[in-house]
Design a protein around this motif. Structure first.
Motif, PDB file in Angstrom:
ATOM      1  N   ASN A 297      35.541  15.164  41.371  1.00 12.71           N
ATOM      2  CA  ASN A 297      34.990  16.319  40.646  1.00 12.71           C
ATOM      3  C   ASN A 297      34.354  17.326  41.592  1.00 12.71           C
ATOM      4  OD1 ASN A 297      35.641  15.811  37.882  1.00 12.71           O
ATOM      5  ND2 ASN A 297      34.132  14.188  37.881  1.00 12.71           N
TER       6      ASN A 297
ATOM      7  N   PHE B  78      37.185  19.075  43.422  1.00 12.62           N
ATOM      8  CA  PHE B  78      37.869  20.007  42.517  1.00 12.62           C
ATOM      9  C   PHE B  78      37.039  21.274  42.315  1.00 12.62           C
ATOM     10  CE2 PHE B  78      38.829  21.537  38.172  1.00 12.62           C
ATOM     11  CZ  PHE B  78      40.164  21.850  38.354  1.00 12.62           C
TER      12      PHE B  78
ATOM     13  N   GLN C  94      46.730  28.177  36.416  1.00 13.60           N
ATOM     14  CA  GLN C  94      45.335  27.741  36.304  1.00 13.60           C
ATOM     15  C   GLN C  94      45.078  26.498  37.154  1.00 13.60           C
ATOM     16  OE1 GLN C  94      43.192  29.489  34.283  1.00 13.60           O
ATOM     17  NE2 GLN C  94      44.914  30.855  33.912  1.00 13.60           N
ATOM     18  N   LYS C  95      43.828  26.322  37.550  1.00 10.42           N
ATOM     19  CA  LYS C  95      43.395  25.067  38.158  1.00 10.42           C
ATOM     20  C   LYS C  95      43.471  23.981  37.094  1.00 10.42           C
ATOM     21  CE  LYS C  95      39.505  24.525  40.775  1.00 10.42           C
ATOM     22  NZ  LYS C  95      38.165  24.780  41.362  1.00 10.42           N
ATOM     23  N   ASN C  96      43.894  22.775  37.496  1.00 13.98           N
ATOM     24  CA  ASN C  96      43.991  21.671  36.558  1.00 13.98           C
ATOM     25  C   ASN C  96      43.540  20.392  37.254  1.00 13.98           C
ATOM     26  OD1 ASN C  96      45.675  19.246  35.509  1.00 13.98           O
ATOM     27  ND2 ASN C  96      45.727  20.726  33.831  1.00 13.98           N
ATOM     28  N   PHE C  97      42.521  19.747  36.719  1.00 13.90           N
ATOM     29  CA  PHE C  97      41.951  18.567  37.371  1.00 13.90           C
ATOM     30  C   PHE C  97      42.960  17.431  37.481  1.00 13.90           C
ATOM     31  CE2 PHE C  97      39.783  14.460  37.364  1.00 13.90           C
ATOM     32  CZ  PHE C  97      39.042  14.580  38.525  1.00 13.90           C
ATOM     33  N   ASP C  98      43.726  17.170  36.423  1.00 16.23           N
ATOM     34  CA  ASP C  98      44.678  16.060  36.463  1.00 16.23           C
ATOM     35  C   ASP C  98      45.738  16.276  37.545  1.00 16.23           C
ATOM     36  OD1 ASP C  98      43.405  14.620  34.444  1.00 16.23           O
ATOM     37  OD2 ASP C  98      44.523  15.656  32.875  1.00 16.23           O
ATOM     38  N   ARG C  99      46.243  17.498  37.666  1.00 16.94           N
ATOM     39  CA  ARG C  99      47.222  17.829  38.700  1.00 16.94           C
ATOM     40  C   ARG C  99      46.583  17.694  40.087  1.00 16.94           C
ATOM     41  NH1 ARG C  99      52.210  17.290  39.345  1.00 16.94           N
ATOM     42  NH2 ARG C  99      51.536  16.453  41.320  1.00 16.94           N
TER      43      ARG C  99
ATOM     44  N   ARG D  61      44.016  15.757  40.952  1.00 13.33           N
ATOM     45  CA  ARG D  61      43.825  14.330  41.240  1.00 13.33           C
ATOM     46  C   ARG D  61      45.139  13.682  41.653  1.00 13.33           C
ATOM     47  NH1 ARG D  61      44.124   9.672  38.150  1.00 13.33           N
ATOM     48  NH2 ARG D  61      44.450  10.891  36.270  1.00 13.33           N
TER      49      ARG D  61
END
Length: 156
Positions: A54, A57, A74-79, A81
């Motif tokens: 986190n 990110f 867009q920024k994407n946390f799952d991508r 990670r």
């Protein structure tokens, strides 16, 4: 169904993941259940990993104002990670239908990644985010990053 619990004060198991919470909610008060128990890896270390991810990110700044086929990217946390795990060497490779190679991050779920493997993943991930994000953000060392992550976890 796989569920993860942690021990609370006394003799109480506390649901940690969504499956565990759904399992507990489905049990009627006063009814019994049979459970096969397997000791999970350290939940605090798992939380430390996600605190690191986190923080990385939040600090990561991808190129701005880019589009793909008319849609803003867009920024994407799952991508993020998934990409970090792949860069850390924790992935499976397979062929795609067009003959290319596709990389997919291996699961770090408790059932799929034991304690020793998870420690190695954490170390590799720390190296990746250090080189690609924190070093450019003028952090002094990986130890400084880990201290910040530990403090975030303590106050989270």
């Amino acid at each position: 169904m796989k569920c993860v619990f942690e021990r609370g004060r006394g003799e109480v198991l506390i649901p940690v993941d969504d499956n565990a919470l759904a399992f507990v909610r489905a049990i009627k008060t006063g009814s019994g259940v049979t459970v096969d128990v397997k000791r999970a890896r350290n939940i605090k270390f798992h939380r430390l990993f996600f605190s690191l991810m986190n923080l990385a990110f939040d600090m990561w700044e991808p190129p701005k104002d880019r589009e793909y086929r008319g849609m803003a990217i867009q920024k994407n946390f799952d991508r993020f990670r998934e990409d970090v795990l792949i860069l850390a060497g924790h992935y499976d490779a397979s062929y795609s239908i067009d003959g290319g190679v596709q990389l997919r991050a291996k699961s770090i779920a408790f059932a799929n990644c034991d304690e020793d493997e998870f420690k190695a993943v954490y170390s590799s991930v720390l190296n990746v985010v250090w080189e690609r994000i924190f070093k450019q953000a003028n952090f002094r060392s990986k130890d400084e990053v880990e201290n910040i992550v530990n403090n975030l976890l303590a106050y989270g």
